[in-house]
Enzyme design. Structure first.
Site, short mmCIF file in Angstrom:
data_model
loop_
_atom_site.label_atom_id
_atom_site.label_comp_id
_atom_site.label_asym_id
_atom_site.label_seq_id
_atom_site.Cartn_x
_atom_site.Cartn_y
_atom_site.Cartn_z
N ASP A 233 -4.89 -13.43 14.06
CA ASP A 233 -4.73 -14.75 14.21
C ASP A 233 -5.25 -15.27 15.70
O ASP A 233 -4.58 -15.12 16.67
CB ASP A 233 -3.21 -15.11 13.95
N LYS A 240 -5.50 -19.87 20.55
CA LYS A 240 -4.08 -19.33 21.24
C LYS A 240 -4.84 -18.78 22.65
O LYS A 240 -5.96 -18.34 22.82
CB LYS A 240 -3.64 -18.06 20.67
N ASP A 251 0.05 -9.97 13.04
CA ASP A 251 0.35 -11.19 12.22
C ASP A 251 0.50 -10.69 10.81
O ASP A 251 0.64 -11.59 9.94
CB ASP A 251 -0.59 -12.29 12.66
N ASP A 310 -3.01 -23.31 14.27
CA ASP A 310 -2.25 -22.10 14.38
C ASP A 310 -0.94 -21.91 13.64
O ASP A 310 -0.18 -20.97 13.53
CB ASP A 310 -1.93 -22.04 15.99
N GLU A 312 -0.91 -21.51 10.40
CA GLU A 312 -1.66 -21.13 9.24
C GLU A 312 -0.82 -20.04 8.29
O GLU A 312 -1.15 -20.26 7.15
CB GLU A 312 -3.08 -20.46 9.52
N ARG A 314 2.20 -20.26 7.00
CA ARG A 314 3.01 -21.05 6.25
C ARG A 314 1.90 -21.69 4.86
O ARG A 314 2.26 -21.98 3.96
CB ARG A 314 3.68 -22.19 6.63
#
Length: 460
Positions: A233, A240, A251, A310, A312, A314
């Protein structure tokens, strides 16, 4: 790698486990030579203390391991594992001091302590082996240890070698081992098969997104495990910072957790109809990455405004949960490294979970205590529903304000499950420091507690 129990041989060393509270009683039964050796080496029964007792020829005639005081034991878990890590390489057989009510947990801790992530280095020497203690189910404990090793290995593998395709391979390998079936929807087929959010999150990467669907069993309660499989991610266009990106190989920890749990379920032959769904993607940056402000369709038909790329996890879980609910299973469980808010709330050691079913929640909390697999219940706080409703779309993937981040994420996911009993786990999936039976690195959370709960449901 995972460990198994050792076979006894002529060189097996008897092992006495000694609580500091019981030290005087144990000493009263020993010879003067043994007592002199113990005193010379300062053994007082602290957790993690070990000592080999030599015989007349210098060969060890027994080993002793400290079990601490009741107060110290209450502050930790897997106390025998602390000793296992310090004992010299040999095979040991417990002959006294292991409490019956802790035998399985301590034996499991011994096996868990043998785990090493040595894929990229020359393997070191194997550690101390343990003969199966009396009265425990060796096959079950070995299956649990192997499931945890699978989870750890998947999380620890760097993203260069653990992308969506490799995660699919891991699921296929597990399915082949247990006679399960796997089907996968790849790349642009996600659009034609109506998984728009999974496709959108993964489309910026040259490693094709996919939905992995594994099935096993044809009788018993229908249980569907959904694991977030974001193999790396970057944060997408809401990039990030470097410090936050350093651990993003983990992740896909939700996917690793459900695969480890699936192994435990299948290896112990629970009477369930198991399904595992993993949306596997890489959240990358390129010209076709999804953008802040986009409004996206979902499989369920709900529209989602993107206020942070960020957030993502869900999104991919939403399509997978909708797909899971279409078969109306008895239980849907989602596991995901979803929010930093959960880590801030309870730290890395507790697995926060959300569930509206009081019976499930109570049973899980009981199982968590019995398995030394701690969880903490968080609220599906319905008044916060308005925080995920942006006004120009049905849902907001990242409400502004910074309040209740774990709760609003869980409420978002709940919108995609309607009739099944649903529990969501917002796990961290990482041990930041070494602890007995839990080395620094990837880790399973709540899987042993869930195994006990599912076992009870399957036999009801």
């Amino acid at each position: 790698m995972s460990a198994t129990f050792a076979s006894p041989d002529d060189d097996t060393i008897p092992l006495h486990i000694i609580a500091a509270d019981d030290m005087d009683a144990w000493r009263a039964e020993q010879s003067e030579d043994t007592l002199a050796w113990i005193d010379a080496n300062g053994f007082v029964g602290r957790i993690g203390q070990t000592l080999l007792i030599p015989g007349p020829g210098g060969r060890p005639v027994m080993a002793i391991a400290g079990f601490g005081t009741g107060e110290k034991r209450a502050r930790g878990r897997f106390h025998l594992a602390a000793a296992a890590a310090r004992l010299p390489k040999a095979t040991y057989r417990i002959v006294s001091g292991l409490p019956d009510d802790r035998a399985e947990r301590e034996a499991l801790g011994w096996l868990l302590s043998a785990y090493k992530f040595d894929h990229y280095i020359q393997a070191g020497e194997e550690g101390a082996g343990l003969v199966t203690p009396e009265g425990i189910d060796a096959n079950r404990i070995t299956a649990i240890a192997a499931g945890e090793a699978l989870t750890r290995g998947l999380i620890n593998t760097p993203s260069c070698d653990m992308g969506p395709a490799e995660l699919e391979d891991a699921a296929r390998d597990l399915a082949a081992r247990h006679g399960a079936t796997v089907s996968v929807v790849h790349g642009d087929d996600l659009l034609s098969e109506n998984f728009p959010l999974i496709h959108t999150v993964g489309r910026a990467s040259d490693r094709a997104p996919r939905l992995i669907d594994m099935r096993w069993g044809d009788a018993g309660p229908a249980i569907t495990l959904v694991g977030k499989g974001v193999c790396f991610d970057t944060g997408g266009l809401n990039l990030k910072p470097g410090a936050s990106m350093g651990l993003m190989k983990k992740d896909m920890g939700g996917a690793a957790n459900v695969l480890g749990l699936a192994h435990m379920i299948m290896a112990t032959a629970l009477n369930v109809r198991l399904r595992v769904l993993i949306p596997a993607v890489e959240n990358a940056v390129s010209g076709n990455a999804f953008r802040p402000g986009d409004i996206l369709p979902s499989r369920k038909g709900l529209s989602v405004e993107i206020n942070n790329t960020d957030a993502e996890g869900r999104l991919v879980l939403a399509d997978a949960l909708t797909f899971a609910q279409e078969e109306d299973p008895d239980l849907i469980i989602s596991m995901a490294t979803l929010t930093g808010a959960a880590r801030v709330a309870v730290g890395p050691d507790l697995a926060p979970f959300f569930c509206d079913d009081e019976g499930f929640a109570r049973a899980l909390e009981t199982a968590a205590v019995q398995t030394d697999d701690p969880v903490w219940r968080m609220p599906f706080h319905t008044p916060y529903e308005s925080m995920i409703e942006p006004g120009i779309a049905d849902l907001d993937n990242a409400p502004k304000g910074g309040f209740a981040g774990s709760i609003t994420a869980a409420l978002f996911l709940r919108r995609f499950v309607s009739t099944s009993t649903y529990a969501h786990f917002d796990v961290y999936g990482w041990n930041p420091a070494d602890a007995p039976a839990r080395p620094k690195g990837g880790t399973g959370q709540a899987t042993r507690a869930l195994l006990d709960l599912i076992r009870d449901k399957s036999s009801a």
